[in-house]
Write an enzyme that holds these catalytic residues in place. Structure first.
Site, mmCIF file in Angstrom:
data_model
loop_
_atom_site.group_PDB
_atom_site.id
_atom_site.type_symbol
_atom_site.label_atom_id
_atom_site.label_comp_id
_atom_site.label_asym_id
_atom_site.label_seq_id
_atom_site.Cartn_x
_atom_site.Cartn_y
_atom_site.Cartn_z
ATOM 1 C CD GLU A 7 62.257 -4.440 -24.143
ATOM 2 O OE1 GLU A 7 62.888 -3.793 -23.283
ATOM 3 O OE2 GLU A 7 61.445 -5.344 -23.853
ATOM 4 C CB THR B 154 74.606 -11.895 -0.475
ATOM 5 O OG1 THR B 154 73.752 -12.522 0.485
ATOM 6 C CG2 THR B 154 73.772 -11.037 -1.398
ATOM 7 N N GLY B 155 76.591 -14.838 -0.275
ATOM 8 C CA GLY B 155 77.764 -15.403 0.386
ATOM 9 C C GLY B 155 77.573 -15.752 1.848
#
Ligand code: ADP
Ligand code: ZN
Length: 491
Positions: free
Chosen positions: A327, A109-110
């Site tokens: 799915e 996330t930096g």
């Protein structure tokens, strides 16, 4: 400010739990992503032969403007810039100077980027390291490395020490996990921070995924007393991050990054940067002069589910059919019951080991109601329920393991953190207090899951004609998009 942070925090805890963007049939895609991001972490630890010491990087180029979104975090760190630039000002006002900042939040996330930007903005020396580098079984080595680290910073001041994965040394003491060596290392860190003189002009920035795992002594005033949440980016932040990573790339006009942002709910900045990078590689491989929509599309699928497997000869028709119905079950519930957007359903197996996958873009909201959460659990159980309806109880497969794990986590959170269970009442436990070994939590989780499973079975049974249509189309085309799906469900 206090208020602002709290709200973000709530939504983040939330997004971790309801992060149901992809309902892959088999693998822990999320885990793999996490591992991928963490792989790079080994790097700072490897600097660690004792002779290597600590590498500092001068002249860091990263600026706050390179960190997109994360506005609260940047705002929160502004006065630290002032401090590093003009420590005298703080001194003359007798103001308490910041010493330690903890950046916490999911991987990718930096956090590292923010710490670097702090160095870039202030011209301070950037000295990166990782908590694991200090974990050593030899007596005194960890503590001595901490001393060396701070000595180096003192020489290079103004400096930013960045300790990634601080939990490796800063975990709670007395929980029986750490060794006495770990305790010594942590103590040394505390001693160094307590010994800071104001004019030393050093800031320690540490990063962790889990603030609640850290020792209280570390978080006390005068140490890491500033805690900055760095959460997963919201829609606008994702748009900004994509723009940052598209800046130096030839992007075709047909690509609308805002649309890409919409389809990447719960992805981190690192994932988004990966998407742009992979898209460039696809464009280069195809000899295109620009990155086209198809390249972005492929890149998104790759990040979410892995590459398509080229050799599918070993998959039997029966296995294909089971995957198609599995799915289709997810897609049916997501579309019809939850009114979520489902941009893609695929039964092409991927290199990440999924037999198929359904991409779901949940409606992004700050809060979800109890009903919405239960419906989302139903979406996760839709795959298994569909298998049971079509192939019988005896023939269900293990393909639902990941779905079940996530459904279980959501229900556990619902009853132990959101106070949404009648049996447990208005409780919110700490993560460490929650365990499925607790009989009451286990029973309540089972009861809620069983109940949702039976409503899911009924819902799919009622709409079995639509389920058949989706599964048949999947068997025919292997992939269906939102338009196809809408048409099938409307018919
Ligand atoms: P963390 O330390 O939180 O695990 P990093 O700072 O290492 O995450 O992020 C990895 C990469 O992801 C960065 O180098 C950057 O390319 C990209 N990234 C993450 N967050 C952002 C953001 N907010 N803005 C721009 N790029 C980002
Ligand atoms: Zn599934």
């Amino acid at each position: 400010m206090e208020n602002k942070i709290k709200i973000v925090e709530t939504s983040n805890i939330f997004s971790k739990i309801i992060g149901a963007i992809v309902v892959a049939a088999i693998v822990l895609i999320v885990l793999k992503l996490v591992n991928g991001v963490q792989g790079k972490r080994a790097f700072s630890a490897e600097l660690g032969g004792d002779s290597a010491e600590f590498e500092e990087s001068k002249d860091v180029k990263v600026r706050f403007s390179d960190v997109a979104g994360s506005e609260e975090a940047k705002e929160n760190m502004k006065d630290i810039i002032e401090f590093l630039k003009e420590p005298e000002k703080f001194e003359s006002f007798g103001a308490k100077t910041p010493k330690g900042v903890i950046l916490y939040g999911p991987p990718g996330t930096g956090k590292t980027l923010l710490a670097k930007a702090l160095a870039g903005e202030t011209g301070a020396e950037f000295i990166p390291t990782s908590g694991s580098y200090f974990v050593e079984k030899y007596v005194g080595v960890g503590a001595s490395r901490v001393r060396k680290l701070f000595n180096k910073a003192r020489k290079k001041s103004p400096a930013i020490i960045f300790i990634d994965e601080i939990d490796a040394i800063g975990g709670k003491r007395g929980d029986g996990q750490g060794t006495s060596e770990d305790a010594k290392t942590l103590n040394q860190l505390l001693v160094e921070m307590d010994g800071f003189k104001d004019k030393e002009n050093i800031i320690v920035v540490a990063a962790t995924n889990r603030l609640d795992m850290l020792d209280d002594a570390l978080l006390r005033a005068g140490r890491f007393d500033r805690h900055v949440m760095v959460g997963l980016p919201d829609l606008n932040a994702r748009f900004e991050i994509l723009k940052v990573h598209a800046k130096n790339k030839p992007l075709s006009e047909e690509v609308d990054l805002f649309q890409v942002a919409k389809q990447t709910v719960y992805m981190s900045g690192a994932d988004l940067s990966n998407i742009m990078n992979e898209a460039s590689i696809y464009a280069i491989k195809e000899n295109c002069s620009e990155i086209m929509l198809s390249h972005i599309d492929k890149a998104m699928n790759k990040i979410i589910a892995g590459d398509e497997k080229k050799d599918r000869s070993n998959i039997s028709d029966m296995e294909k059919k089971i995957t198609a119905y599995h799915e289709a079950g997810h897609a049916l519930i997501a579309k019809l019951l939850n009114k979520e957007s489902v941009p893609k359903v695929s039964i092409i197996p991927t290199t990440k080991g999924a037999a198929g996958y359904t991409i779901i873009n949940p409606n992004e909201k700050m809060f979800q109601t109890k009903k919405e959460i239960l419906n989302r659990v139903s979406g996760l159980l839709g795959g298994r329920a569909s298998e049971e309806i079509i192939f019988g109880k005896e023939n269900i497969t293990g393909g639902a393991a990941n779905d079940l794990q996530r459904a279980t986590r959501m229900v556990v959170t619902l009853i132990t953190k959101y106070g949404m269970s009648e049996k447990l009442g208005l409780v919110c436990f700490d993560d460490r207090e929650i365990s499925l070994e607790n009989q009451i939590i286990l029973e309540e989780t089972k009861r809620v899951l069983d109940k949702i499973y039976s409503t899911t079975l009924n819902y799919i049974l009622k709409n079995k004609d639509k389920l058949n249509l989706i599964a048949e189309k999947l068997l025919e085309n292997e992939i269906i998009d939102e338009q196809d799906l809408d048409a099938l469900i409307a018919s």
